[in-house]
Design an enzyme around this catalytic site. Structure first.
Site, mmCIF file in Angstrom:
data_model
loop_
_atom_site.group_PDB
_atom_site.id
_atom_site.type_symbol
_atom_site.label_atom_id
_atom_site.label_comp_id
_atom_site.label_asym_id
_atom_site.label_seq_id
_atom_site.Cartn_x
_atom_site.Cartn_y
_atom_site.Cartn_z
ATOM 1 N N ASN A 87 45.250 53.116 43.833
ATOM 2 C CA ASN A 87 45.520 52.848 42.418
ATOM 3 C C ASN A 87 46.934 52.335 42.150
ATOM 4 O O ASN A 87 47.156 51.608 41.176
ATOM 5 C CB ASN A 87 45.263 54.153 41.633
ATOM 6 N N SER A 140 41.910 44.310 38.836
ATOM 7 C CA SER A 140 42.213 43.976 37.433
ATOM 8 C C SER A 140 41.402 42.752 37.033
ATOM 9 O O SER A 140 41.026 41.942 37.893
ATOM 10 C CB SER A 140 43.707 43.652 37.304
ATOM 11 N N TYR A 153 50.759 38.630 40.308
ATOM 12 C CA TYR A 153 49.970 39.864 40.114
ATOM 13 C C TYR A 153 48.483 39.557 40.294
ATOM 14 O O TYR A 153 47.768 40.257 41.021
ATOM 15 C CB TYR A 153 50.242 40.398 38.703
ATOM 16 N N ALA A 155 47.145 37.193 41.946
ATOM 17 C CA ALA A 155 46.860 36.883 43.354
ATOM 18 C C ALA A 155 46.641 38.173 44.150
ATOM 19 O O ALA A 155 45.736 38.245 44.997
ATOM 20 C CB ALA A 155 48.002 36.072 43.959
HETATM 21 P P1 NAD Z 1 51.444 52.986 35.751
HETATM 22 O O1 NAD Z 1 52.616 52.084 35.767
HETATM 23 O O2 NAD Z 1 51.297 53.919 34.594
HETATM 24 O O3 NAD Z 1 51.388 53.849 37.086
HETATM 25 C C1 NAD Z 1 51.488 53.236 38.332
HETATM 26 C C2 NAD Z 1 51.760 54.266 39.386
HETATM 27 O O4 NAD Z 1 51.833 53.589 40.647
HETATM 28 C C3 NAD Z 1 53.087 54.999 39.202
HETATM 29 O O5 NAD Z 1 52.882 56.375 39.459
HETATM 30 C C4 NAD Z 1 53.991 54.420 40.278
HETATM 31 O O6 NAD Z 1 54.914 55.365 40.770
HETATM 32 C C5 NAD Z 1 52.982 54.051 41.351
HETATM 33 N N1 NAD Z 1 53.450 52.999 42.248
HETATM 34 C C6 NAD Z 1 53.679 51.696 41.937
HETATM 35 N N2 NAD Z 1 54.107 51.036 43.025
HETATM 36 C C7 NAD Z 1 54.146 51.934 44.041
HETATM 37 C C8 NAD Z 1 54.514 51.879 45.414
HETATM 38 N N3 NAD Z 1 54.931 50.735 45.992
HETATM 39 N N4 NAD Z 1 54.448 53.000 46.154
HETATM 40 C C9 NAD Z 1 54.021 54.161 45.599
HETATM 41 N N5 NAD Z 1 53.659 54.279 44.305
HETATM 42 C C10 NAD Z 1 53.727 53.187 43.546
HETATM 43 O O7 NAD Z 1 50.177 52.025 35.893
HETATM 44 P P2 NAD Z 1 48.662 52.178 35.404
HETATM 45 O O8 NAD Z 1 48.536 51.477 34.122
HETATM 46 O O9 NAD Z 1 48.211 53.578 35.535
HETATM 47 O O10 NAD Z 1 47.960 51.255 36.517
HETATM 48 C C11 NAD Z 1 47.330 51.781 37.666
HETATM 49 C C12 NAD Z 1 46.614 50.644 38.367
HETATM 50 O O11 NAD Z 1 45.713 50.008 37.472
HETATM 51 C C13 NAD Z 1 47.553 49.552 38.891
HETATM 52 O O12 NAD Z 1 47.118 49.103 40.145
HETATM 53 C C14 NAD Z 1 47.407 48.461 37.857
HETATM 54 O O13 NAD Z 1 47.666 47.174 38.378
HETATM 55 C C15 NAD Z 1 45.949 48.612 37.475
HETATM 56 N N6 NAD Z 1 45.647 48.052 36.153
HETATM 57 C C16 NAD Z 1 46.285 48.522 35.063
HETATM 58 C C17 NAD Z 1 46.023 47.936 33.830
HETATM 59 C C18 NAD Z 1 46.714 48.382 32.576
HETATM 60 O O14 NAD Z 1 46.570 47.710 31.547
HETATM 61 N N7 NAD Z 1 47.449 49.478 32.582
HETATM 62 C C19 NAD Z 1 45.100 46.893 33.754
HETATM 63 C C20 NAD Z 1 44.444 46.460 34.894
HETATM 64 C C21 NAD Z 1 44.735 47.062 36.114
#
Ligand code: NAD
Length: 248
Positions: A87, A140, A153, A155
């Site tokens: 995630n 996503s 992103y 990609a």
């Molecule tokens: P968020 O920013 O709230 O949380 C992301 C988490 O990932 C954080 O805990 C951060 O510490 C961790 N993280 C990021 N890079 C890291 C790394 N290199 N090593 C270890 N931990 C790492 O994000 P979210 O909104 O909960 O998103 C979670 C996933 O869902 C992501 O992959 C994001 O791309 C995807 N996503 C989110 C959305 C959105 O609108 N929020 C939409 C589509 C996809």
């Protein structure tokens, strides 16, 4: 609703946003949970207090030794790993033609290299010990239809979709099931700036459902794909985006 008693699940980025919701559901369903995070120790401590026995592990998963040590420490604490929820991810801007190679490289390292490192090392362990594990990636809508000003992103997320399908073809015959969830806009801290700038209502107006889903609404389908209820689903890209994208 789900029964994960006796199972161990790793949730990358498991202390915030969608990952936090997944960690809570898995813990509440009886799983041993290992939640990784990049830096916010306070959030990890809050989760440890809320879910006694949970293991939190910090570090950048784009780093090979950190990714390996996440898996090793989960084995050390719980002896087996049954589920991997990939995630963790970041989202930032990269305008086409700005030639910011470091921004591109950082995104690939953070959102794609990290996924490969964690996943492939765990698969190597599963192939040795015969575990019929489950992997759920979080991609996503950007990976399905592209996203202006976020090509880097998109990609990584498109690559995760292809990676899901490839692993499914290669590993389903060995009992390892790989699936993926594709969220669109989600109400998490990742979008704090966008919601502050544009307003959540404006974002919601572009979603057929007419609202921005919560982290929990993404987490339940992720957990479903990791559960026995989804035992015949492999290589699926599950849209959890309020109807924004209509193909997997
Ligand atoms: P968020 O920013 O709230 O949380 C992301 C988490 O990932 C954080 O805990 C951060 O510490 C961790 N993280 C990021 N890079 C890291 C790394 N290199 N090593 C270890 N931990 C790492 O994000 P979210 O909104 O909960 O998103 C979670 C996933 O869902 C992501 O992959 C994001 O791309 C995807 N996503 C989110 C959305 C959105 O609108 N929020 C939409 C589509 C996809």
């Amino acid at each position: 609703m789900f029964d994960f008693k006796g199972k161990t699940a790793i949730v990358t980025g498991g202390t915030r946003g969608i990952g936090l919701a997944v960690s809570r559901i898995l813990f509440g369903s009886g799983a041993n949970v290992v939640a990784s995070y990049s830096s916010n120790r306070k959030a990890a401590e809050r989760l440890e207090a809320e879910c006694p026995g949970i293991l939190t592990v910090s570090g950048d998963l784009g780093d090979e030794s950190t990714a390996v040590s996440l898996i090793d420490s989960a084995f050390e604490r719980f002896n087996t790993i049954d589920v991997l929820i990939n995630n963790a991810g970041i989202w930032n801007y990269l305008t086409a033609g700005s030639f910011q190679v470091e921004v591109w490289d950082h995104m690939i390292r953070n959102n794609l290299r990290s996924v490969y490192l964690v996943t492939d090392y765990l698969i190597s362990r599963w192939l040795k010990d015969g575990t019929k594990g489950r992997i759920v990636h979080v991609a996503s809508t950007a990976g399905q239809r592209g996203e202006a000003e976020h090509a880097h992103y998109a990609a990584t997320k498109g690559a995760i979709i292809s990676y899901t399908k490839s692993l499914s073809s290669e590993l389903a015959p060995k009992g390892i099931i790989t699936n993926c969830v594709a969220p669109g806009w989600v109400d998490t801290e990742m979008n704090t700036d966008v919601f502050a700038d544009s307003g959540k209502e404006k974002v919601a107006a572009g979603i057929p459902l007419g609202r921005v889903p919560s982290a929990e609404e993404i987490a339940w389908p992720i957990v479903f794909l990791a559960s026995e209820l989804a035992s015949a689903i492999s290589g699926e890209i599950l849209n959890v985006n309020g109807g924004s994208v209509l193909c997997g």
